[in-house]
Design a protein around this motif. Sequence first.
Motif, PDB file in Angstrom:
ATOM      1  N   GLN B   2       0.837  -1.195   0.000  1.00 49.20           N
ATOM      2  CA  GLN B   2       0.000   0.000   0.000  1.00 49.20           C
ATOM      3  C   GLN B   2       0.878   1.253   0.000  1.00 49.20           C
ATOM      4  N   VAL B   3       0.701   2.070  -1.017  1.00 47.98           N
ATOM      5  CA  VAL B   3       1.511   3.287  -1.137  1.00 47.98           C
ATOM      6  C   VAL B   3       0.591   4.490  -1.263  1.00 47.98           C
ATOM      7  N   PRO B   4       0.788   5.498  -0.425  1.00 45.38           N
ATOM      8  CA  PRO B   4      -0.053   6.693  -0.560  1.00 45.38           C
ATOM      9  C   PRO B   4       0.221   7.397  -1.891  1.00 45.38           C
ATOM     10  N   ALA B   5      -0.753   8.181  -2.364  1.00 42.15           N
ATOM     11  CA  ALA B   5      -0.516   9.041  -3.525  1.00 42.15           C
ATOM     12  C   ALA B   5       0.516  10.097  -3.122  1.00 42.15           C
ATOM     13  N   ALA B   6       1.187  10.651  -4.118  1.00 43.78           N
ATOM     14  CA  ALA B   6       2.243  11.631  -3.822  1.00 43.78           C
ATOM     15  C   ALA B   6       1.660  12.889  -3.183  1.00 43.78           C
ATOM     16  N   PHE B   7       2.430  13.499  -2.321  1.00 40.97           N
ATOM     17  CA  PHE B   7       2.001  14.737  -1.657  1.00 40.97           C
ATOM     18  C   PHE B   7       3.236  15.549  -1.304  1.00 40.97           C
ATOM     19  N   GLN B   8       2.994  16.808  -0.989  1.00 36.75           N
ATOM     20  CA  GLN B   8       4.072  17.691  -0.535  1.00 36.75           C
ATOM     21  C   GLN B   8       4.136  17.594   0.985  1.00 36.75           C
ATOM     22  N   TYR B   9       5.356  17.540   1.531  1.00 41.49           N
ATOM     23  CA  TYR B   9       5.516  17.399   2.987  1.00 41.49           C
ATOM     24  C   TYR B   9       6.142  18.647   3.569  1.00 41.49           C
ATOM     25  N   GLU B  10       5.490  19.199   4.591  1.00 42.15           N
ATOM     26  CA  GLU B  10       6.046  20.360   5.296  1.00 42.15           C
ATOM     27  C   GLU B  10       6.017  20.072   6.785  1.00 42.15           C
ATOM     28  N   ARG B  11       6.914  20.722   7.496  1.00 42.70           N
ATOM     29  CA  ARG B  11       6.939  20.516   8.934  1.00 42.70           C
ATOM     30  C   ARG B  11       6.829  21.859   9.646  1.00 42.70           C
ATOM     31  N   ALA B  12       5.952  21.917  10.639  1.00 38.65           N
ATOM     32  CA  ALA B  12       5.785  23.157  11.403  1.00 38.65           C
ATOM     33  C   ALA B  12       6.416  23.000  12.776  1.00 38.65           C
ATOM     34  N   LYS B  13       6.942  24.126  13.293  1.00 35.39           N
ATOM     35  CA  LYS B  13       7.550  24.104  14.631  1.00 35.39           C
ATOM     36  C   LYS B  13       6.635  24.760  15.676  1.00 35.39           C
TER      37      LYS B  13
END
Lengths: 161, 291
Positions: B2-13
């Motif tokens: 099972q592989v998720p569809a592609a997405f953009q990843y961001e991280r908040a602090k």
Amino acid sequence: MQITLTVNGEQITRDVEPRLLLVHFVRDHLGLTGTHWGCDTSNCGTCVLWLDGTPVKSCTVLAVMADGRSVRTVEGLERDGELDPVQQGFFEEHGLQCGFCTPGMMMTARHLLDHNPDPSEAEIREAISGQICRCTGYENIVKAIRWAAEHSGAAEEEVGA
Amino acid sequence: MQVPAAFQYERAKTVDEAIALLERLGPEARLLAGGHSLLPMMKLRLAQPEALVDVNDVAELGGVRLEGNEVRIGAMARHAELLASAVVAEHFRILADAERVIADPIVRNRGTIGGSLCQADPSEDLSAAFAALKATVVIRGPEGERQVPVREFHVGPYQTVVGPAEIVTEVRVPIRPGCGSAYEKVERRVGDWPVTAVGAAIWMEGGSITDAGLGLTAVGAEHFSSPRAEDLLKGKIPTDELIDEAGKAASEDCNPTSDQRGPADYKRHLAGELTRRALRRAISATRGQEA
């Protein structure tokens, strides 16, 4: 995107797709195939490894979520060629038959013993309740973890002997 | 596999950073907390967000603490943290009861309180427990902060009042004297979603019930609660007959459907019986807790 993390004490930098799961990252990108990939639905627990010191099901964590963090896998249990008492316990008490669930079981067991060095049978069964073994009926896994509890510290010389 | 569809990843602090990212990325972005509901849905392609904002680094969202007359539970507090909390064990047995039967210890290491509420699964345990306790959810967005009673938080299955660039920051549970609470769940196997579960919170003064909260999950109860059974209990001295009546009212005050976890009439029966059991335990727990 580029991620940098510590895996079994070693700093590693790799380029990964955000959708890559942590279990596939350690197995396919790092070649650490001790962590097994099982149900893919966070039920079976064979993919359990430590993320920042806490056992997690790595089929339900993204590799990018481990960026800047530390990962410990079953390969990180032994020290200088000596088995961890948990590994030795699984050997002594026949804690596995097919071995598929074993890496996850051992990572959970190590974490349990680090926080509760003398767990009761009930506490051991509770700790591994998110992991499935289809061979042993759990009996020998519980014995293996008890063995490790009884042979930690003083037993390390014994294991080495 | 099972592989998720592609997405953009961001991280908040910080929370403000998370809100700014959600505003910039638009309504197809989602917050990523523990990921133990969202990632499985993405793997099955039931969810295909264009972007994820990881809030695991947002320290201000963590922790379970006592502040004044409230227990404040950070949205990023893990299930394991709530289960281990001494403050929760002292004041709200219902939450510890519920946590003990949510998933398994490894999943509880990762899943979060805020994530569970925002997933808004109609069988979710904490939604019923917080409904019984009449908790408040704190939500922050570009326009500032607002507080929503938990019974107004869910607007339907998998739907909440949280807006596109908003984030749940905290759940607040008021501590009032004379409280006893308990959670009762029937599940097919350990760690499963409930067939039916009921949480009860009772407040007593001078031997009679001053306030009652009943949370029901997996049985289609509106806002995870049973106002009819609660009204029956208020102002009364608890007796076996009263508890029976409340159980009956709760079983009629829900709308279960038949599925793989059981037929509707069985779930309705459970709603009544678990209400009685939770009430008995909650009432007996109020002893010694009165002001």
